[in-house]
Design an enzyme around this catalytic site. Structure first.
Site, PDB file in Angstrom:
ATOM      1  N   ASP A 181     -16.707  25.808  -7.132  1.00  0.00           N
ATOM      2  CA  ASP A 181     -17.531  26.118  -8.306  1.00  0.00           C
ATOM      3  C   ASP A 181     -17.621  24.908  -9.236  1.00  0.00           C
ATOM      4  O   ASP A 181     -16.766  24.018  -9.207  1.00  0.00           O
ATOM      5  CB  ASP A 181     -16.968  27.334  -9.071  1.00  0.00           C
ATOM      6  N   GLU A 229     -12.419  28.373 -10.388  1.00  0.00           N
ATOM      7  CA  GLU A 229     -11.427  27.533 -11.059  1.00  0.00           C
ATOM      8  C   GLU A 229     -11.886  27.210 -12.463  1.00  0.00           C
ATOM      9  O   GLU A 229     -11.107  27.176 -13.401  1.00  0.00           O
ATOM     10  CB  GLU A 229     -11.208  26.228 -10.275  1.00  0.00           C
TER      11      GLU A 229
HETATM   12 ZN   LIG Z   1     -11.939  20.808 -11.175  1.00  0.00          ZN
END
Ligand SMILES: [Zn+2]
Length: 377
Positions: free
Chosen positions: A69, A134
């Site tokens: 992501d 994340e």
């Molecule tokens: Zn990162």
């Protein structure tokens, strides 16, 4: 490896996987790994996609970790090249996620793939832990994968996270730990009233002043060889109705501590409670622990990574624990030695994010060399 890393990195950048979306990035990686004999396990949680791909059996388990992501692009018109084009201009690969961290993720994948091709009977196990959550909430990503693996008694001994750790020059910094982060939402209670009749009210601002002074001057520790001293910062403070004739009933103050391994969250909470009691403050407090500190010290993975950087980048990296949190904090909960190493972080989360293609090639060589040191027979 060089061409494969670039090809994969471009393909990943061209998928606009704004957190927690994955947009097919992990499928692309999974197909490559499966072709060279990796076992795939998909671990989706909520709207997050996670992949745990392994090759080999037994000890030690060396994991590479990364995320597919990316953060939003912001104002697209400010980008010199379209953020999801993956263009290479004068040796720089451009696009959202180029440096954080689709470039390094590609280097991790190709290094693991190449190592397995050349050492099909390596000792121990290689694992790739890839998540699409994340950058945002980080609730259904690595933390859930770690819980799943721990629940069935699987362990990770060493974990290299490909976050962009280089700061001034490629290879200058390896992160061998991170500070902990804890936040308090504190409400000091008073009694609301008319400013002309203070004896009928209790001003929570006045009452809190001495406490806050003592809190912000308190020396938690002196740091240690790997960490700077623990630091407390007030982030938000609010009280009052907006009117000049009302003593407010409550004061809200939010503070955050970035803390080192010389203290624990329990010690911090106890100290704050002690100060609140000392100043006789009626209060309500809510703590949020985002991550405990972890430290890999100078273990086997740290040494292997230092050696690999020295060999490939021809520079001696400094061990550092600064910066924000990363998914390394969750993997450290498994008792793994966790190290972060990756390309320059100069443009991460900014417009015109980019990464040097040569540095990505070096990353691939470094990751490969780490595997060689830990898993060669
Ligand atoms: Zn990162």
């Amino acid at each position: 490896m060089q061409q494969d890393i670039l090809t994969l990195a471009k393909a990943l950048i061209q998928r606009p996987s704004i957190s927690p979306q994955d947009c097919g990035c992990q499928q692309l990686i999974a197909e490559r790994l499966q072709r060279v004999g990796f076992q795939l396990e998909w671990l989706p949680f909520g709207d997050t996609l996670n992949l745990w791909a392994t090759h080999g059996e037994g000890d030690p388990c060396v994991a590479f970790a990364g995320h597919t992501d990316v953060v939003p692009v912001g104002d697209e018109s400010q980008w010199q090249y379209p953020p999801f084009s993956g263009e290479v201009i004068e040796g720089m690969l451009h696009g959202r996620g180029a440096a954080d961290m689709k470039g390094a993720l590609s280097a991790l994948v190709i290094a693991a793939e190449t190592f397995v091709k050349q050492n099909p009977h390596h000792s121990g196990k290689i694992g790739l832990l890839i998540t699409s959550d994340e950058e945002a909430a980080a609730l259904d990503g690595t933390v859930k994968v770690v819980e799943t693996l721990m629940a069935r008694g699987e362990k990770i001994d060493y974990c290299l996270v490909g976050e962009p750790s280089s700061n001034q020059r490629f290879g200058d910094i390896i992160k061998n730990g991170r500070r902990g982060s804890i936040t308090a939402d504190l409400i000091i209670e008073g009694i609301q009233g008319h400013v002309a009749y203070p004896h009928l009210a209790e001003n929570p601002i006045h009452k809190a002043l001495h406490f806050l002074t003592e809190l912000t001057h308190y020396q938690w520790d002196n740091g240690n060889d790997f960490f700077p001293p623990t630091s407390l910062q007030i982030a938000n403070i609010k009280a009052g109705t907006g009117s000049n004739n009302v003593i407010p009933g409550e004061l809200y103050v939010q503070f955050n501590l970035r803390y080192c391994t010389e203290v624990t969250d329990e010690i911090i909470k106890a100290k704050v409670a002690e100060l609140l009691a000392k100043h006789q403050l009626k209060h309500r407090i809510h703590w949020h622990l985002s991550g405990k500190p972890f430290l890999a010290g100078k273990g086997k993975l740290v040494s292997a990574t230092v050696q690999a950087v020295e060999k490939i980048a021809q520079t001696t990296p400094r061990l550092d624990t600064g910066g924000g949190t990363s998914d390394g904090r969750f993997i450290a909960l498994m008792g793994a030695e966790v190290v972060e190493f990756g390309p320059l972080n100069t443009t991460i989360h900014k417009v015109n994010e980019c990464v040097s293609v040569a540095d990505l090639t070096h990353c691939g060589d470094i990751y490969y060399h780490v595997l060689e040191q830990l898993l060669s027979k």
